[in-house]
Design an enzyme around this catalytic site. Structure first.
Site, PDB file in Angstrom:
ATOM      1  N   HIS A 166      -0.404   0.973   9.593  1.00  0.00           N
ATOM      2  CA  HIS A 166       0.531  -0.151   9.548  1.00  0.00           C
ATOM      3  C   HIS A 166       1.007  -0.450  10.957  1.00  0.00           C
ATOM      4  CE1 HIS A 166       3.966  -2.642   8.390  1.00  0.00           C
ATOM      5  NE2 HIS A 166       3.336  -2.797   7.252  1.00  0.00           N
ATOM      6  N   ASP A 207      -0.535  -0.923   0.029  1.00  0.00           N
ATOM      7  CA  ASP A 207      -1.722  -1.348  -0.707  1.00  0.00           C
ATOM      8  C   ASP A 207      -2.564  -0.197  -1.234  1.00  0.00           C
ATOM      9  OD1 ASP A 207      -1.421  -4.172  -0.416  1.00  0.00           O
ATOM     10  OD2 ASP A 207      -1.927  -3.955   1.702  1.00  0.00           O
TER      11      ASP A 207
HETATM   12  N1  CMC Z   1      -8.711   3.446   9.464  1.00  0.00           N
HETATM   13  C1  CMC Z   1      -9.161   4.021  10.608  1.00  0.00           C
HETATM   14  N2  CMC Z   1      -8.578   3.865  11.811  1.00  0.00           N
HETATM   15  C2  CMC Z   1      -7.480   3.091  11.871  1.00  0.00           C
HETATM   16  C3  CMC Z   1      -6.947   2.475  10.731  1.00  0.00           C
HETATM   17  C4  CMC Z   1      -7.610   2.671   9.484  1.00  0.00           C
HETATM   18  N3  CMC Z   1      -7.136   2.114   8.381  1.00  0.00           N
HETATM   19  N4  CMC Z   1      -5.851   1.757  11.084  1.00  0.00           N
HETATM   20  C5  CMC Z   1      -5.697   1.911  12.401  1.00  0.00           C
HETATM   21  N5  CMC Z   1      -6.690   2.722  12.878  1.00  0.00           N
HETATM   22  C6  CMC Z   1      -6.826   3.186  14.273  1.00  0.00           C
HETATM   23  C7  CMC Z   1      -7.400   2.117  15.178  1.00  0.00           C
HETATM   24  O1  CMC Z   1      -8.810   2.218  15.246  1.00  0.00           O
HETATM   25  C8  CMC Z   1      -6.718   2.432  16.492  1.00  0.00           C
HETATM   26  O2  CMC Z   1      -7.376   3.536  17.065  1.00  0.00           O
HETATM   27  P1  CMC Z   1      -7.424   3.682  18.703  1.00  0.00           P
HETATM   28  O3  CMC Z   1      -5.996   3.762  19.175  1.00  0.00           O
HETATM   29  O4  CMC Z   1      -8.206   4.893  18.941  1.00  0.00           O
HETATM   30  O5  CMC Z   1      -8.092   2.419  19.186  1.00  0.00           O
HETATM   31  C9  CMC Z   1      -5.332   2.908  16.090  1.00  0.00           C
HETATM   32  O6  CMC Z   1      -5.510   3.437  14.749  1.00  0.00           O
HETATM   33  C10 CMC Z   1      -4.279   1.790  16.056  1.00  0.00           C
HETATM   34  O7  CMC Z   1      -4.777   0.769  15.207  1.00  0.00           O
HETATM   35  P2  CMC Z   1      -4.593  -0.774  15.474  1.00  0.00           P
HETATM   36  O8  CMC Z   1      -5.724  -1.512  14.817  1.00  0.00           O
HETATM   37  O9  CMC Z   1      -4.360  -1.028  16.928  1.00  0.00           O
HETATM   38  O10 CMC Z   1      -3.241  -1.015  14.693  1.00  0.00           O
HETATM   39  P3  CMC Z   1      -2.651  -2.402  14.263  1.00  0.00           P
HETATM   40  O11 CMC Z   1      -1.194  -2.255  14.234  1.00  0.00           O
HETATM   41  O12 CMC Z   1      -3.198  -3.498  15.109  1.00  0.00           O
HETATM   42  O13 CMC Z   1      -3.242  -2.626  12.786  1.00  0.00           O
HETATM   43  C11 CMC Z   1      -3.510  -2.509  10.457  1.00  0.00           C
HETATM   44  C12 CMC Z   1      -2.542  -2.363  11.619  1.00  0.00           C
HETATM   45  C13 CMC Z   1      -2.712  -2.449   9.163  1.00  0.00           C
HETATM   46  C14 CMC Z   1      -4.203  -3.880  10.524  1.00  0.00           C
HETATM   47  C15 CMC Z   1      -4.548  -1.385  10.516  1.00  0.00           C
HETATM   48  O14 CMC Z   1      -3.928  -0.136  10.394  1.00  0.00           O
HETATM   49  C16 CMC Z   1      -5.633  -1.535   9.447  1.00  0.00           C
HETATM   50  O15 CMC Z   1      -6.621  -2.224   9.678  1.00  0.00           O
HETATM   51  N6  CMC Z   1      -5.477  -0.896   8.246  1.00  0.00           N
HETATM   52  C17 CMC Z   1      -6.379  -1.081   7.160  1.00  0.00           C
HETATM   53  C18 CMC Z   1      -6.080  -2.387   6.439  1.00  0.00           C
HETATM   54  C19 CMC Z   1      -4.822  -2.299   5.599  1.00  0.00           C
HETATM   55  O16 CMC Z   1      -4.623  -1.350   4.858  1.00  0.00           O
HETATM   56  N7  CMC Z   1      -3.969  -3.344   5.687  1.00  0.00           N
HETATM   57  C20 CMC Z   1      -2.715  -3.425   4.903  1.00  0.00           C
HETATM   58  C21 CMC Z   1      -1.517  -3.334   5.797  1.00  0.00           C
HETATM   59  S1  CMC Z   1       0.023  -2.997   4.922  1.00  0.00           S
HETATM   60  C22 CMC Z   1       0.357  -4.315   3.883  1.00  0.00           C
HETATM   61  C23 CMC Z   1       0.323  -5.659   4.543  1.00  0.00           C
HETATM   62  O17 CMC Z   1       0.942  -5.901   5.565  1.00  0.00           O
HETATM   63  O18 CMC Z   1      -0.328  -6.516   3.988  1.00  0.00           O
END
Ligand code: CMC
Length: 434
Positions: free
Chosen positions: A311, A369
């Site tokens: 998140h 989710d």
């Molecule tokens: N699986 C594997 N690695 C992950 C995941 C994941 N679900 N989420 C984040 N990471 C890693 C990412 O690769 C990065 O690694 P590094 O620092 O080595 O590059 C680090 O964690 C930080 O991730 P980010 O993508 O920079 O984080 P963000 O804040 O931009 O993204 C997110 C947040 C929710 C989009 C992401 O965690 C994600 O894609 N999760 C899976 C999709 C999901 O479950 N979304 C629902 C979110 S909650 C309800 C809502 O808001 O709708």
């Protein structure tokens, strides 16, 4: 900006000058540097892809402390609201900044019933979508269409009774959502009924049919209510920011919310609840190897993330996920489907991920989710409706933010950029181009 407290200033030292930037504090103590004069005074802009560190507005609606796992709407803990409130009470709270008393609640519910049907001409629109159309596509298109059937919001902006505006949309979105499902399976529409509560009505419109005298199960009704409450608002998430952004151009409420629905559909946002089930199902059909899924999520394969994990704001367990998980387990037990293989896989995934260095060091926990889809499955709700339910739940939050944004200073959302394309080059007529 009225409730922001001034907390002095910070200095920004540049080679040729030093400027002072004001610092504002919110009611829960978080501070922000006000850079609104930065470009005017220095020629510089800030660079913050994804708005990771950017506060786009001051808001009175929802407080999230991502480090401590706190979520409050209008000052009330999500745990208390989830335990004690009907979804409509929370909707009222978000919009009015107060929990309704009995009289207010009854009046609000009456209006919900009054506005539950959609115009018959609009109902005919559904016939022109192909069977199998994703209900999110239908939902967003229908919501923007509301603006042509109910133009009062624009004509009487600021004058229409707030409750009418709010209940019209809340009530009709529920009807549209159920109709979009019926359309997707080719069954006749079931109309809303005054004899049902908000959640009963939705389940009835989803599952009753001319050959099935459906009675909403109280366990499913309670669960649906809880999941809607859990989704009711989450401050400046992607879809809410979109609603505010579109609204900032002066676009009407329906158009702004239709845009929010489109943003929510994405698998990184509300579409994650559907994506979680697809992921769990794919692990199951491939032999249930949870370790392989964890390794793949760590491998930076751009096509695979652990859906329902991570998140932007929570760096600890999402408080909504904790409640959603508990309710999911109870629901499965009560419905006698405690051995859903997907639940078993989800529990294993969570356990392994929470012990794995990759997830621990990045503070990746289950989000709202992760368990909701499993609960919806147990209630007989099909996968393509999961994100629609998220939209139904999030609607009061979107409305509250749109109203807040309209009642504050109307500054159009318009970020800057750093241009990285070609610099000026001479024009070449077509017959001279290589
Ligand atoms: N699986 C594997 N690695 C992950 C995941 C994941 N679900 N989420 C984040 N990471 C890693 C990412 O690769 C990065 O690694 P590094 O620092 O080595 O590059 C680090 O964690 C930080 O991730 P980010 O993508 O920079 O984080 P963000 O804040 O931009 O993204 C997110 C947040 C929710 C989009 C992401 O965690 C994600 O894609 N999760 C899976 C999709 C999901 O479950 N979304 C629902 C979110 S909650 C309800 C809502 O808001 O709708």
């Amino acid at each position: 900006m009225s409730r922001l407290i001034s907390k002095g200033s910070v200095e920004l030292r540049l080679p040729d000058k030093t400027i002072s930037l004001p610092v504002h504090q919110g009611t829960e103590g978080e501070c922000a540097i006000d850079i609104s004069a930065l470009r005017r005074e220095t020629g510089l802009i800030t660079y913050d892809p994804g708005f990771v560190n950017t506060g786009a507005c001051a808001s009175d609606i929802t407080f999230v402390d991502g480090e401590k796992g706190i979520l409050r709407h209008r000052g009330y803990d999500i745990e208390d609201l989830a335990e004690n409130c009907l979804f409509l009470e929370v909707a009222y709270l978000l919009v009015h900044n107060k929990l309704p008393n009995k009289k207010e609640y009854q009046a609000f519910s009456r209006l919900m019933n009054h506005h539950s049907m959609i115009h018959e001409d609009m109902r005919n629109f559904f016939n022109n979508y192909p069977e199998g159309a994703h209900p999110m596509a239908v939902l967003s298109a229908m919501v923007v269409s509301l603006s042509s059937f109910y133009p009062e919001i624009e004509r009487e902006e600021g004058h229409e009774d707030l409750d009418i505006t709010v209940t019209r949309l809340l009530s009709k979105l529920r009807t549209i959502a159920a109709f979009s499902y019926k359309k997707s399976i080719g069954e006749p529409f079931v109309y809303p009924s005054h004899k049902y509560t908000y959640c009963e009505n939705f389940l009835n419109m989803m599952f009753a049919s001319p050959v099935n005298d459906y009675h909403p199960d109280p366990v499913a009704v309670r669960a649906l209510n809880l999941y809607l409450v859990l989704h009711a608002d989450h401050e400046q998430n992607c879809s809410t920011s979109v609603v505010r952004f579109v609204g900032s151009a002066g676009s009407n409420l329906y158009a702004s919310i239709a845009a929010g629905i489109c943003a929510l559909w994405g698998p990184l946002h509300g579409g994650a609840n559907e994506a979680v089930i697809r992921m769990l199902e794919s692990i199951r059909v491939n032999g249930g190897n949870v370790d392989r899924a964890i390794e793949r999520a760590k491998s930076r394969d751009p096509r695979f993330r652990l859906m329902g994990f991570g998140h932007r704001v929570y760096k600890t367990y999402d408080p909504r996920a904790r409640i959603a998980k508990r309710a999911c387990m109870q629901l499965l037990e009560k419905f006698g489907v405690g051995n859903d293989p997907l639940l078993e896989i989800a529990l294993q995934l969570e356990e392994k991920a929470l012990k794995d260095e990759y997830f621990v060091s990045r503070n990746l926990y289950p989000n709202v989710d992760f368990y909701t889809g499993i609960a919806y499955r147990a209630m007989g709700i099909p996968e393509n409706m999961f994100t629609v339910l998220f939209a139904l739940g999030r609607l009061p939050g979107w409305i509250a933010h749109w109203l807040e944004q309209h009642s504050s200073e109307q500054k159009i959302g318009r970020p800057r950029q750093i241009y990285t394309g070609e610099t000026r080059r001479p024009f070449v007529p077509m017959d001279e181009r290589p």
